[in-house]
Design an enzyme around this catalytic site. Structure first.
Site, PDB file in Angstrom:
ATOM      1  N   HIS A 213      -0.227   4.451   1.255  1.00 12.93           N
ATOM      2  CA  HIS A 213       0.119   5.436   1.982  1.00 12.93           C
ATOM      3  C   HIS A 213       0.970   4.982   3.427  1.00 12.93           C
ATOM      4  CE1 HIS A 213      -3.212   4.141   4.974  1.00 12.93           C
ATOM      5  NE2 HIS A 213      -3.464   3.351   3.865  1.00 12.93           N
TER       6      HIS A 213
ATOM      7  N   CYS B 139      -7.606   0.469  12.316  1.00 13.88           N
ATOM      8  CA  CYS B 139      -8.803  -0.179  11.755  1.00 13.88           C
ATOM      9  C   CYS B 139      -9.604  -0.620  12.838  1.00 13.88           C
ATOM     10  CB  CYS B 139      -8.347  -1.300  10.910  1.00 13.88           C
ATOM     11  SG  CYS B 139      -6.914  -0.921   9.974  1.00 13.88           S
TER      12      CYS B 139
ATOM     13  N   SER C 297       0.760  -1.266  -0.023  1.00  2.40           N
ATOM     14  CA  SER C 297      -0.036   0.022   0.119  1.00  2.40           C
ATOM     15  C   SER C 297       0.730   1.255   0.030  1.00  2.40           C
ATOM     16  CB  SER C 297      -0.748   0.003   1.294  1.00  2.40           C
ATOM     17  OG  SER C 297      -1.753   1.119   1.319  1.00  2.40           O
TER      18      SER C 297
END
Ligand SMILES: *Cc1c(COP(=O)(O)O)cnc(C)c1O
Length: 386
Positions: free
Chosen positions: A201, A325, A199
């Site tokens: 970011h 998350c 990913s």
């Protein structure tokens, strides 16, 4: 007020060189890479160069990198892609109890669709035992998915050992490497994994860009159907700005990984030692040595981590309880619970994840601030008797 950002495992700020690299694509170059005219060509070449930069960073061939919308999509694509590549067959998947929700919830979803899944336990340090993987393999096992670096504790899994077992038994092996990228060296060819998720970011590129490594010869189903982009593997007009940024971020990480990781590890060590010196009843969660250089997960006994997070935020220090998350919920971390850490210690666990922006001075500030905040919260706790 001064601010100190210790939540780099949740996301990272965009690197100034990355911001610089995407400027032309915000201003002049706007084409659709599929277009055959000059405007398309203007973006097609940088787009493909960025793919090369990502491939180079992880030891992959250019054609083995599929660009996705995020790390979560990469995990979905890998797991559902293998699950549905078997036609109507409903196979068996092996994963671990400490995976990111973007792996765990995909497996749980597939269970509702007739697939079966085994969620392997971990030991007290957060490690999956490769022998458990071996024992869990069945005739109908189609996939093993075990992460490289855990996002909450930083523990590094024995990926190469698991890859060897998967290969011996002819089972496809996927690894969520989102947290490992840019922090530890990744050589996919040498590690022997078949698929890996990344990913942007988490490595100083913007949010909304990811990549999936699919080793040549591994056949997976598409997740997003439509146009012929990404050699027919992922439809949707390409996120040119995102991939140029991700490519630049990988290039920078490749140049700076050794230096950055050593410096960040030094800061983390000072922070840990400083906290242990100044605060009693603190426990380090995760593996003491086999871990990411930047991540600390500490249980401050007798305190709810949410209160500590809020109190530190008021002092300008950004940390996380559990993972980004699962925040918003007060559920204890599934990762720490799987490690057998008692409930109250899970509830008092705080994650401090450092990054390239952090300085010695910020560590000093944190070490001046944390003991007082902890002492104040403990003085209000009915359980704390000292
Ligand atoms: C952040 C993270 C993801 C999800 O990546 P997104 O790009 O935010 O979807 C997946 N796995 C791990 C281990 C992560 O830390």
């Amino acid at each position: 007020m001064r601010t100190v950002y210790f939540d780099n495992n949740a996301t990272t700020p965009v690197h100034p060189e990355v911001a610089e690299a995407i400027q032309p694509f915000l201003r002049e170059f706007f084409g659709n890479p599929s277009s055959l005219h000059f405007a398309g060509r203007d973006v097609k070449v940088p787009y493909e160069k960025a793919r090369e930069q990502i491939a180079a960073m992880v030891g992959a061939k250019v054609g083995e990198i599929v660009i996705t919308g995020c790390g979560s999509e990469s995990n979905n694509h890998a797991i559902k892609g293998i699950a549905y590549a078997g036609g109507g067959k409903r196979g068996h998947i092996i994963t671990s109890q400490v995976e990111h929700p973007a792996v765990l919830n995909v497996c749980r979803y597939l269970e509702t669709q007739g697939f079966s899944a085994t969620y392997l336990p971990v030991d007290g340090l957060g490690l999956v035992d490769p022998d458990d993987v071996k024992r869990a393999i069945r005739k109908d096992t189609i996939l093993i998915s075990v992460m490289y670096a855990n996002n909450e504790t930083g523990t590094l899994m024995p990926i190469a050992d698991i890859a060897r077992i998967a290969r011996d038994r002819g089972v496809v092996f996927h690894s969520d490497m989102v947290q490992a990228l840019g922090k530890v060296d990744i050589d996919l060819a040498a590690l022997g994994v078949d698929m890996a998720s990344f990913s942007g970011h988490k490595v100083y590129a913007p949010k909304g860009i990811g990549a999936l490594y699919v080793r040549g010869g591994i056949e997976i189903d598409n997740l997003i159907h439509g146009g012929h982009q990404e050699s027919g593997r992922r439809a949707g007009t390409e996120n040119v700005i995102g991939i140029v940024a991700f490519g630049a971020a990988c290039d920078i990480a490749g140049r700076e990984i050794k230096k950055d990781s050593a410096r960040i590890e030094g800061l983390r060590r000072r922070l840990l030692e400083g906290i242990l010196e100044r605060v009693d009843d603190v426990r380090l969660n995760g593996h003491p040595t086999q871990r990411l250089p930047n991540t600390l997960n500490l249980s401050f006994e007798f305190i709810e981590s949410e209160s500590l997070l809020v109190a530190l935020d008021m002092k300008g220090i950004a940390v996380s309880s559990g993972s980004a998350c699962s925040s918003g919920s007060t559920e204890p971390s599934h990762v720490l619970l799987a490690m057998g850490i008692p409930g109250p210690l899970c509830q008092s666990a705080l994650r401090l994840s450092l990054g390239r922006g952090n300085t010695e001075e910020e560590i000093d500030y944190a070490l001046e601030t944390i003991p007082g905040v902890v002492a104040r919260l403990r003085s209000m706790s009915p359980f704390y008797k000292k």
